[in-house]
Structures are given as C-alpha cells and as structure tokens.
Design a protein around this motif. Structure first.
Motif, PDB file in Angstrom:
ATOM      1  N   LEU B 566       0.775  -1.241   0.000  1.00 40.90           N
ATOM      2  CA  LEU B 566       0.000   0.000   0.000  1.00 40.90           C
ATOM      3  C   LEU B 566       0.807   1.293   0.000  1.00 40.90           C
ATOM      4  N   CYS B 567       1.948   1.298   0.685  1.00 36.92           N
ATOM      5  CA  CYS B 567       2.518   2.578   1.095  1.00 36.92           C
ATOM      6  C   CYS B 567       3.315   3.288  -0.002  1.00 36.92           C
ATOM      7  N   ASP B 568       3.280   4.628   0.064  1.00 38.30           N
ATOM      8  CA  ASP B 568       4.154   5.432  -0.775  1.00 38.30           C
ATOM      9  C   ASP B 568       5.444   5.754  -0.029  1.00 38.30           C
ATOM     10  N   ARG B 569       5.298   6.166   1.207  1.00 33.66           N
ATOM     11  CA  ARG B 569       6.486   6.461   2.018  1.00 33.66           C
ATOM     12  C   ARG B 569       6.384   5.710   3.345  1.00 33.66           C
ATOM     13  N   VAL B 570       7.529   5.505   3.971  1.00 36.21           N
ATOM     14  CA  VAL B 570       7.571   4.680   5.179  1.00 36.21           C
ATOM     15  C   VAL B 570       8.437   5.343   6.242  1.00 36.21           C
ATOM     16  N   SER B 571       7.984   5.285   7.498  1.00 38.13           N
ATOM     17  CA  SER B 571       8.837   5.672   8.625  1.00 38.13           C
ATOM     18  C   SER B 571       8.994   4.451   9.515  1.00 38.13           C
ATOM     19  N   VAL B 572      10.218   4.146   9.901  1.00 37.99           N
ATOM     20  CA  VAL B 572      10.475   2.981  10.747  1.00 37.99           C
ATOM     21  C   VAL B 572      10.718   3.470  12.165  1.00 37.99           C
ATOM     22  N   MET B 573       9.964   2.927  13.114  1.00 40.45           N
ATOM     23  CA  MET B 573      10.109   3.364  14.510  1.00 40.45           C
ATOM     24  C   MET B 573      10.763   2.294  15.355  1.00 40.45           C
ATOM     25  N   GLN B 574      11.601   2.743  16.286  1.00 34.32           N
ATOM     26  CA  GLN B 574      12.185   1.832  17.268  1.00 34.32           C
ATOM     27  C   GLN B 574      12.376   2.603  18.568  1.00 34.32           C
ATOM     28  N   HIS B 575      11.993   2.021  19.672  1.00 34.75           N
ATOM     29  CA  HIS B 575      12.168   2.650  20.988  1.00 34.75           C
ATOM     30  C   HIS B 575      11.675   4.084  21.024  1.00 34.75           C
ATOM     31  N   GLY B 576      10.546   4.378  20.422  1.00 35.33           N
ATOM     32  CA  GLY B 576       9.987   5.717  20.507  1.00 35.33           C
ATOM     33  C   GLY B 576      10.658   6.746  19.625  1.00 35.33           C
ATOM     34  N   LEU B 577      11.418   6.308  18.658  1.00 32.41           N
ATOM     35  CA  LEU B 577      12.080   7.232  17.734  1.00 32.41           C
ATOM     36  C   LEU B 577      11.892   6.730  16.317  1.00 32.41           C
ATOM     37  N   ILE B 578      11.861   7.684  15.366  1.00 27.84           N
ATOM     38  CA  ILE B 578      11.874   7.245  13.976  1.00 27.84           C
ATOM     39  C   ILE B 578      13.332   7.099  13.563  1.00 27.84           C
ATOM     40  N   VAL B 579      13.718   5.890  13.193  1.00 23.84           N
ATOM     41  CA  VAL B 579      15.136   5.667  12.904  1.00 23.84           C
ATOM     42  C   VAL B 579      15.436   5.803  11.418  1.00 23.84           C
ATOM     43  N   GLU B 580      14.447   5.544  10.583  1.00 27.25           N
ATOM     44  CA  GLU B 580      14.684   5.661   9.152  1.00 27.25           C
ATOM     45  C   GLU B 580      13.398   6.059   8.461  1.00 27.25           C
ATOM     46  N   HIS B 581      13.557   6.855   7.411  1.00 29.52           N
ATOM     47  CA  HIS B 581      12.363   7.372   6.751  1.00 29.52           C
ATOM     48  C   HIS B 581      12.666   7.531   5.272  1.00 29.52           C
ATOM     49  N   GLY B 582      11.733   7.190   4.421  1.00 30.76           N
ATOM     50  CA  GLY B 582      11.955   7.402   2.994  1.00 30.76           C
ATOM     51  C   GLY B 582      10.880   6.763   2.151  1.00 30.76           C
ATOM     52  N   PRO B 583      10.981   6.900   0.829  1.00 32.78           N
ATOM     53  CA  PRO B 583      10.024   6.261  -0.066  1.00 32.78           C
ATOM     54  C   PRO B 583      10.092   4.746   0.108  1.00 32.78           C
ATOM     55  N   VAL B 584       9.001   4.074  -0.166  1.00 31.62           N
ATOM     56  CA  VAL B 584       8.901   2.657   0.142  1.00 31.62           C
ATOM     57  C   VAL B 584       9.996   1.837  -0.551  1.00 31.62           C
ATOM     58  N   ARG B 585      10.325   2.196  -1.779  1.00 28.21           N
ATOM     59  CA  ARG B 585      11.341   1.404  -2.483  1.00 28.21           C
ATOM     60  C   ARG B 585      12.731   1.608  -1.895  1.00 28.21           C
ATOM     61  N   ALA B 586      12.981   2.799  -1.399  1.00 31.87           N
ATOM     62  CA  ALA B 586      14.283   3.041  -0.781  1.00 31.87           C
ATOM     63  C   ALA B 586      14.425   2.236   0.504  1.00 31.87           C
ATOM     64  N   ILE B 587      13.336   2.163   1.283  1.00 31.90           N
ATOM     65  CA  ILE B 587      13.397   1.427   2.543  1.00 31.90           C
ATOM     66  C   ILE B 587      13.615  -0.062   2.272  1.00 31.90           C
ATOM     67  N   PHE B 588      12.889  -0.615   1.309  1.00 31.35           N
ATOM     68  CA  PHE B 588      13.049  -2.039   1.034  1.00 31.35           C
ATOM     69  C   PHE B 588      14.356  -2.331   0.295  1.00 31.35           C
ATOM     70  N   GLY B 589      14.773  -1.396  -0.566  1.00 33.67           N
ATOM     71  CA  GLY B 589      15.939  -1.681  -1.401  1.00 33.67           C
ATOM     72  C   GLY B 589      17.254  -1.229  -0.805  1.00 33.67           C
ATOM     73  N   ARG B 590      17.252  -0.077  -0.121  1.00 34.45           N
ATOM     74  CA  ARG B 590      18.533   0.479   0.332  1.00 34.45           C
ATOM     75  C   ARG B 590      18.470   0.878   1.803  1.00 34.45           C
ATOM     76  N   ALA B 591      17.898   0.011   2.633  1.00 31.15           N
ATOM     77  CA  ALA B 591      17.817   0.342   4.052  1.00 31.15           C
ATOM     78  C   ALA B 591      19.219   0.526   4.615  1.00 31.15           C
ATOM     79  N   GLU B 592      19.384   1.562   5.454  1.00 31.94           N
ATOM     80  CA  GLU B 592      20.712   1.827   6.003  1.00 31.94           C
ATOM     81  C   GLU B 592      20.789   1.551   7.495  1.00 31.94           C
ATOM     82  N   HIS B 593      19.696   1.840   8.200  1.00 30.87           N
ATOM     83  CA  HIS B 593      19.761   1.691   9.649  1.00 30.87           C
ATOM     84  C   HIS B 593      19.809   0.202  10.025  1.00 30.87           C
TER      85      HIS B 593
END
Lengths: 244, 639
Positions: B566-593
């Motif tokens: 479904l998503c266009d953009r994604v924010s990844v949360m851990q321990h009450g913080l957003i650790v990574e944020h970006g377009p859905v393809r970037a998160i799935f393809g080039r995750a850095e955190h």
C-alpha cells in the motif's frame, strides 16, 4: 517421521487447531483414525492417554495464558517430570539443562511468567514440551503472537532443537511463510478438510489446488514491485474464478 | 431469612495465603478484626477450662445476682455464673457455626470443582439442586428439621450448612469454568497430570482466595442464624450458647437489664469482625487484580504497549535520559524518488518533535515517544512500521487525541491542515476526529457496539457530523456499505455486529471512517486480526478508496507485506524514535539503519523451503480421515 516437520496451514475456522487438539486428545474424535507409531490413538481412554504424554507434547499459541501465572518457571518445568516419578534433585538438574537448551538464563527458574516477554515465555513453553523427551510436538501457532524478529529467533530455535533431538513437529500456522520456513512437508486445510499436501517447496511455491493458490496469492510480498505483480496476478485469478 | 449471598464478583489472582494474610494485617481494620477473632477462637478452645464455675451450676441464692467480686458479670435467672456461661457458650456457638461452615465448604467446593471441571450430567444435577436449595426459605427448613430431629444445635447447623452450600458452589463453579479453558490447564493435561493433580495445583489455587473470603462471610451468617434459633428457644436450652443466654436475658430484661448485654456483645462483635475481615480481604485482593488487569491489557494490545516499552528502555524518569541518544542518532532520511516527489509540498499533517509521556505513581514521567517528526502529504499512504512497544500506536493515538489515561503530549507539535492538535481541547477535537480525520481500528469487533445495529452506528455520525436528515443519512450509509463490497447492504444495515464476520465488520468500519470524507485516515493495524485472504480484499478496498477519494492514509503496522502493498512512504520506529524514513522502495531496497535491516532480515518469505526428509520412513503419526465432532471444529475455529 521422526525428525520431520509437517506444516498444517489454514485460515481461521478451517479446523487446523482442532486437528492438533485431536492428536493431543483434547478434542473428541467422532470417526476415522489417528495412528501414532503404528498404534491407534484416536479413541484412547484417559488413563492410556496419560501414558502417551511422554511421547506427544504441545506448544500453544498464546504465551500469556499457556503458563500458570502463579507458578515459577521451575515449578512449571518440574511439573511433568514429577508425574513421571523423577526425583526432585534430578528434576532440578533437568530444568537447568532445559533452560539452557532454549536459551534462557539459569536464574530464570525462580521467576514468574509475568516477568518475561512473549518470546521468552514461548521459550519456557518449548522447554516444558521438551521436558519428557517427546517424539512429537504439536505446535499450535507458536509464533503468531510474537514480533517479527522474535518470531524468526524462536523458529530457528525450533529447527535447532529438531536437528539435535530428532523430535517431529506438527506445525500449525496460518502463515504460509512461517510454515514454508520450518516444514519438510505441508498440508493445507480448508473447511475441515485437507485440500492439498506435499513437499514444502511444492505446496508453498507451486500450489495446485485453487484454494492454496488463492492463499498463496493473498499473502503480500515484502517488496513493492513484486507485490504489485502479485496483486495483478491475484486479481486476474479472482476474475477467472468469478467467471468460472 | 434466605441464604442467598452474593459471592465476591471477581476472580482474584491466585495469591498465596501468606501474602494475603500479610496484606490484611497491614490494614488497621484487618489487624483489629483478626486479633479479635483470634481471641474469640482462643476462648472457644480454653473457655471451659478457665471458667471460674461450672456453667450449669445453679444456686438459688444467686438468681439474677448483680455483678460482684465473685461473679464479675453477675448470675442469670437460674442462678448460674454469667461469665462462666459466656466462656462455655463461646465454645459451643463457635463449634456450631463451624459445623455449618465446614458442611457448606465441603459440599459446595467439591461439587463446584467437579461440576465446573467435568461438566456433563453432574453439572446439570448440581446446578438444579443449587437452584432448588436457594429457592427454599432457610428458616422454615430449619424449623421443620427441628420438628423432625429434635432440638439439637448440631443437627440444625448441619442442615444450615447444606443450605449455605450453594454460595460456595456458585463461586467455585464460576472460577473453575473460567480457569478450565486456560491453555495452561490444557498443557497440564498434555503433560500427563492426573485430574486430581490438575485440580489441586492449577485450579484450587485460583479459587482459594475467594473461598477464604466467602468463609468469613458465611461464618458470620452461621453465628447470627444459630443465635437466632437459640434465642427463639428452638435449641437445646440445657446447652449454654450465646443465643440461649440472649433468650434468658430477654425474658428478664426488666429485672436485670445487664444480662442481655453480654451475649449481644459477643454475637455482634464476632459477626462484625468477620464481615469486616472479609471486606478487608476482598479489598486487598481486588487491588492486585486491578493492577494485573491493567498490565495484561497493556500487553494484550500488542501495539502501543506501555509495558513492553518499560522493559525495552527501562524507566526513564523525566525523559532526560534518552535526549542525548536521540540527538546523537538522527533519523536516516532517504530523498524522495519520482513517485513520492509527485506529492511533495502539500503537507496536511505535520508532526514535529512529538514527545509522549505517561505519569507514574512516583510523580515522574515515563516517556515512550522521544521526539518524532512526521509529515503526511495530501493523498499519500504513509506507513509507520515498528515492533510492539516501538511507540507507533502511541504516535497515531496522539494525533487522534486518544492517548490512554495517564498519557499526554509532553513536547513538540501536531499541525493538521493549519489546526494545532497538540494543544486542542476536547471541543476542538470533536470537530476534527471522526469528521476530518477518520480512524480504522485493529479489532473490528470490539470497535462496534454490540447493542446497536450496524446501520444505526453508521447513520449517527452522518447525522450529527454532517447534519444530514435521517433519510439522506440512511441512503448514504447504504451506498457506503455497497461501496465497501458488502454483498447485501440492506441486510447488513439491519444486522447487529455479532451477525457479521470479522472481515465484514472491518469493511463496515472502513465505510464509517470514509463516510465524512476526511482528508486523513489513521489505520491502526487494520488487517492484523483478519485472515490472509480477507486481508488481501481489505487492502484492495483501502487502496481503491484511497485513490478514488484522494485521502491521505497513515498506516500503522508491523507487517512489511502490507507496507509493500500500500505505502508510498515509510517511517520505521524503534524505541519511541523514527530511525529511518523514505520512499517505500528506498526502505526495502537500500535500508541503512541496522534496525531496519534486521527487521527486513527477519522476513521469512524470501527464504527457501525446507527440503523433504528422505530415507528411513518409520511411520510415526498418521491421521486418516479423522472426523472430528462438528462443534469442536467451530470451537477450534473460534480460538
């Protein structure tokens, strides 16, 4: 087969949990047969059933209600042992081994279930199932209440224990990916019947029965482009089904 | 007087007797009652031994004698020493009450355990007898019994015990029925424990505490009833009891008014002490139950669980501890790709540095969200992903102004289409929530009121929110139901929530969420409770509605498949913080955190299937056409 995992997939109401409970003797069997090691166990008397308890064990879905909140981990793990007449000293020794096997610290023994997270509780439940060295463990959705990364670790623990002890699993789950990961053979249940069964790869990657195909297509792939393809394929399948 | 007693309507925690005792003593009322009862019990044991005279020794000189040095409480109408009689009567009164108590306990508890655990015919018979006994007027039965068996305290109390048994039966039955379906009882059965062992170990421990409380109440009643019978002169007058002394005192109330006071005091104080003790015990237990329930609920919601946060980050009082960490590790932001960029600029929800804290008992604040920044653009689907306890649901609820009790926004801002939501009051929120922001919950069933039809729950917001007439609102609701793919809208409109499936209920809630044409919908794990084939249909529906109405969607989930779908953009949360944020393809393809990578690594879909086991095929378990009872299949499905 010893050392084998048979996955049982189905949606809610398909009867997969009931099948597992029937194997455990917790649900009544009205017909057909359940054979274990060549012996019919479908209609056993309670007393005979109890004797089987060292052979067939269980890990339930909900790690919160499957452990008695009033007992310590050690009391929970010793319980099945004392029934078998194991002395208290030997039982304590065994508890330490079991905790080590499932990757829990030894000091966990004196604590209560509520002090543990879902994944850790599920480890305790696995240790309890292992206590009597069973030959078969019925796993009823053992990881579906867990977070993704915990789920992966618990599944790896299941596989590792199997490789070491040669225990067989009847692995019940609604999640095709989970079943695929752990199962040698897979059976698919739909409305109280097994509609397809075969080798894990065969059933989960190249399903033949229309229901299995639908199930397979419905699970979203964690990749946006692949998922788009699958979505289109699924809609085509649905359209064909609607016409036919 | 009937024997109906309302059992304490809680199923308390299986608490050990010692800890209950300790908690009771800590309360002054509990300590005083308990001390008094101990004294009474002591007198009951040694009373006849320390009595200065034989309680039945009559002396004509002493008839109705005033208190004196030899006879501190005087003497009664038969010239017997009142103090000696009081001491001896304590033993008999208490023993008689115990007969009733023990009879009731044995019958009620054992029958309750058997009926609750095994069910079947015994359950029917026992429940029928319980109803019968409760319908009988107790005093009448006791009078009839006296006529048949004669004036015996013991026989009367034994019969009274039978009459009291239903109080225990119902209490134990309810508790056992509840605990019987717990999985740990099933696990014990699979472990090969005998039924006796399961009952004594897993079930009795749960009912023990309520039984103790009930016993205190029942003992008080037994003493009162027993004294009542004796007072009426229905007992054996040769045996000294509190009731017979009361009777004697009452007859001579004008000649020696003091005579009535001593047995009255004994009866009243003992009964009061027992009742107070029962109350204190119930209070002590209920408090722990409340704490446990709250904790369990926090865990059970799986998302937004405060308990999980507590374990994952430890207690951070005042929320200072994590500030350094928050700043040291900024969110990894991926640049927009082509698809995401198409919607850039038109931000409708802007969350800046949001902090959420929970007030603690010690006055400090436990911070669960430590500065989250998030922007949602018009018409986009924004995924908020994380594991339980990451604070993703807390963030979504903060936007909706629906933080659980004790929770509040401790910092940052929420801006929705130019309105500041973080400082908005209830009044401002009513204009926004459910009208300009829609909400789709995780559990469809628990979010529909079971006592209203689906139609009325859809029509109400339309009438209140959009000011439509009843006819227009009904039409619109039916159109919406049809739009969300409900096969027979009219029938569903008139149905109650329990008459539709979970998937249908979720469609109804989606219809409700979009009914007021909001610009933003917040969906909290909208498909987690659904089967995978139903999930696919609901996701299709969400996608179509979203595209059709150009609504923005904030999708809170832990499922990467749903995000990919479904998503266009994604924010990844851990321990009450957003650790990574970006377009859905970037998160799935080039995750850095590393955390995002570990989450992606835990996905099983990509992995190979296990190969079949070859070789030795000793047949171990084989199920052939096992035809399991239909009802059991339904029950299994409900789990």
């Amino acid at each position: 087969m010893p050392g084998e995992t048979v996955g049982l997939v189905g949606e809610s109401g398909s009867g997969k949990t009931t099948l597992g409970r029937a194997v455990l003797g917790l649900a009544p069997v009205t017909g057909g047969s359940i054979r274990y090691a060549g012996r019919e166990i479908g209609q056993l008397h309670r007393r005979e059933r109890r004797e089987l308890s060292s052979e067939i064990q269980v890990v339930f879905q909900d790690p919160y209600s499957s452990l008695n909140p009033a007992l310590t981990i050690e009391q929970i793990l010793i319980e099945p042992l004392t029934v078998r007449g194991v002395t208290s000293a030997a039982a304590k020794q065994r508890v330490a081994t079991l905790l080590e096997q499932v990757g829990l610290p030894v000091d966990a023994r004196s604590r209560l279930p509520r002090e543990f997270s879902g994944g850790q509780r599920q480890r305790v439940a696995i240790a309890r199932a292992l206590a009597l060295d069973p030959k078969l463990i019925v796993c009823d959705e053992p990881v579906s209440a867990l977070d993704l990364s915990t789920q992966a670790r618990v599944l790896d623990l299941f596989i590792e224990i199997q490789e070491r002890t040669g225990v067989a699993y009847l692995f019940i789950s609604h999640d095709l990916a989970v079943v695929r990961h752990v199962s040698h053979r897979v059976a698919v249940m739909y409305r109280g019947e097994i509609v397809e069964s075969g080798d894990g790869d065969q059933v989960t990657a190249r399903p033949e029965h229309p229901y299995t195909q639908k199930l397979f297509m419905a699970a979203p792939v964690p990749d946006p482009d692949q998922q788009e393809e699958r979505r289109i394929a699924r809609r085509r399948l649905m359209a064909i089904a609607a016409e036919g | 007087m009937t024997t109906a007693i309302t059992p304490p309507n809680t199923i308390p925690t299986p608490t050990g007797r010692t800890s209950l005792l300790r908690r009771v003593i800590r309360r002054p009322l509990g300590a005083i009652s308990l001390a008094f009862l101990l004294v009474v019990a002591l007198i009951a044991v040694i009373g006849p031994l320390i009595a200065p005279y034989d309680p039945n020794l009559a002396s004509l000189q002493l008839v109705l004698a005033q208190p004196s040095a030899e006879h501190p409480l005087g003497a009664d109408s038969g010239g017997r020493d009142v103090l000696s009689r009081l001491l001896a009567a304590t033993q008999i009164s208490i023993a008689a009450a115990l007969v009733a108590l023990v009879t009731a306990l044995l019958i009620g508890v054992i029958a309750g355990l058997i009926a609750g655990y095994y069910r079947g015919w015994f359950d029917n018979v026992a429940s029928w007898f319980t109803a019968l006994v409760m319908a009988l007027p107790g005093i009448v039965v006791l009078l009839a019994a006296r006529a048949v068996v004669g004036p015996s305290v013991w026989a009367a109390m034994f019969i009274f015990g039978i009459l009291l048994a239903p109080a225990y039966f119902r209490l134990v039955y309810a508790a056992v029925s509840a605990v019987r379906s717990e999985l740990y009882v099933d696990a014990a059965r699979v472990s090969g424990l005998s039924d006796l062992r399961i009952i004594s170990r897993h079930i009795l421990s749960v009912v023990r505490a309520p039984i103790i409380i009930q016993s205190a109440i029942v003992a008080g009643i037994a003493i009162a009833i027993q004294s009542g019978l004796e007072f009426l002169g229905l007992g054996d007058m040769s045996v000294p009891t509190w009731g017979s002394m009361l009777n004697d005192g009452f007859i001579n109330i004008y000649k020696a008014p003091l005579l009535m006071m001593w047995p009255s005091l004994a009866i009243a104080l003992t009964s009061i002490a027992l009742t107070l003790l029962a109350n204190v015990m119930r209070d002590a237990l209920e408090r722990t139950v409340q704490v446990r329930r709250r904790r369990r609920r926090a865990v059970a919601t799986a998302t937004g669980s405060i308990a999980a946060v507590t374990t994952s980050i430890g207690t951070v009082t005042g929320g200072i501890g994590l500030d350094a960490e928050a700043e040291a590790e900024p969110t990894i932001r991926h640049a927009d790709d082509e698809r995401a960029a198409a919607r850039a600029g038109d931000t409708i929800l802007d969350v800046r540095d949001l902090r959420i804290g929970y007030g603690q008992d010690d006055g400090g604040t436990l911070e669960v969200v430590h500065g989250v920044s998030l922007d949602i653009r018009r018409g986009e689907v924004h995924g908020l992903i994380g594991e339980s306890g990451s604070g993703k649901t807390q963030t979504a609820f903060a936007v909706l102004g629906l933080l659980p009790r004790g929770g509040r926004i401790t910092g940052g801002s929420i801006d929705y289409e130019g309105v500041r939501l973080d400082t908005a009051g209830e009044r401002e929120y009513t204009a926004i929530r459910g009208r300009r922001i829609g909400y789709i919950p995780q559990e469809p069933m628990s979010n529909l009121d079971p006592s209203f039809t689906i139609g009325s729950q859809l029509v109400e917001p339309l009438r209140v929110g959009l000011g439509l007439s009843k006819k227009d609102a009904t039409e619109k609701a039916l159109a919406l139901l049809e739009r969300v793919g409900i096969p027979d809208p009219k029938r569903t409109f008139a149905a109650y929530p329990h008459e539709v499936s979970g998937g249908m209920a979720q469609r109804v809630l989606i219809a409700g969420a979009v009914s007021t044409d909001p610009d933003l919908i917040i969906a909290d794990e909208p498909t987690t409770a659904l089967d995978v084939t139903v999930q696919a249909e609901v996701l299709d529906l969400l996608r179509d509605l979203q595209a059709e109405r150009q609504m923005a969607l904030l999708l809170v989930t832990h499922n990467f498949g749903v995000v990919a779908d479904l998503c266009d953009r994604v924010s990844v949360m851990q321990h009450g913080l957003i650790v990574e944020h970006g377009p859905v393809r970037a998160i799935f393809g080039r995750a850095e955190h590393p955390y995002t990578r570990s989450l992606l690594g835990a996905i099983l879909d990509e992995g190979p299937a296990r190969a079949p086991l070859g070789g030795a095929d000793i047949e171990q378990a084989d199920i052939e056409d096992a035809d399991i009872v239909k009802a059991a299949v339904v029950k299994g499905g409900a789990r």
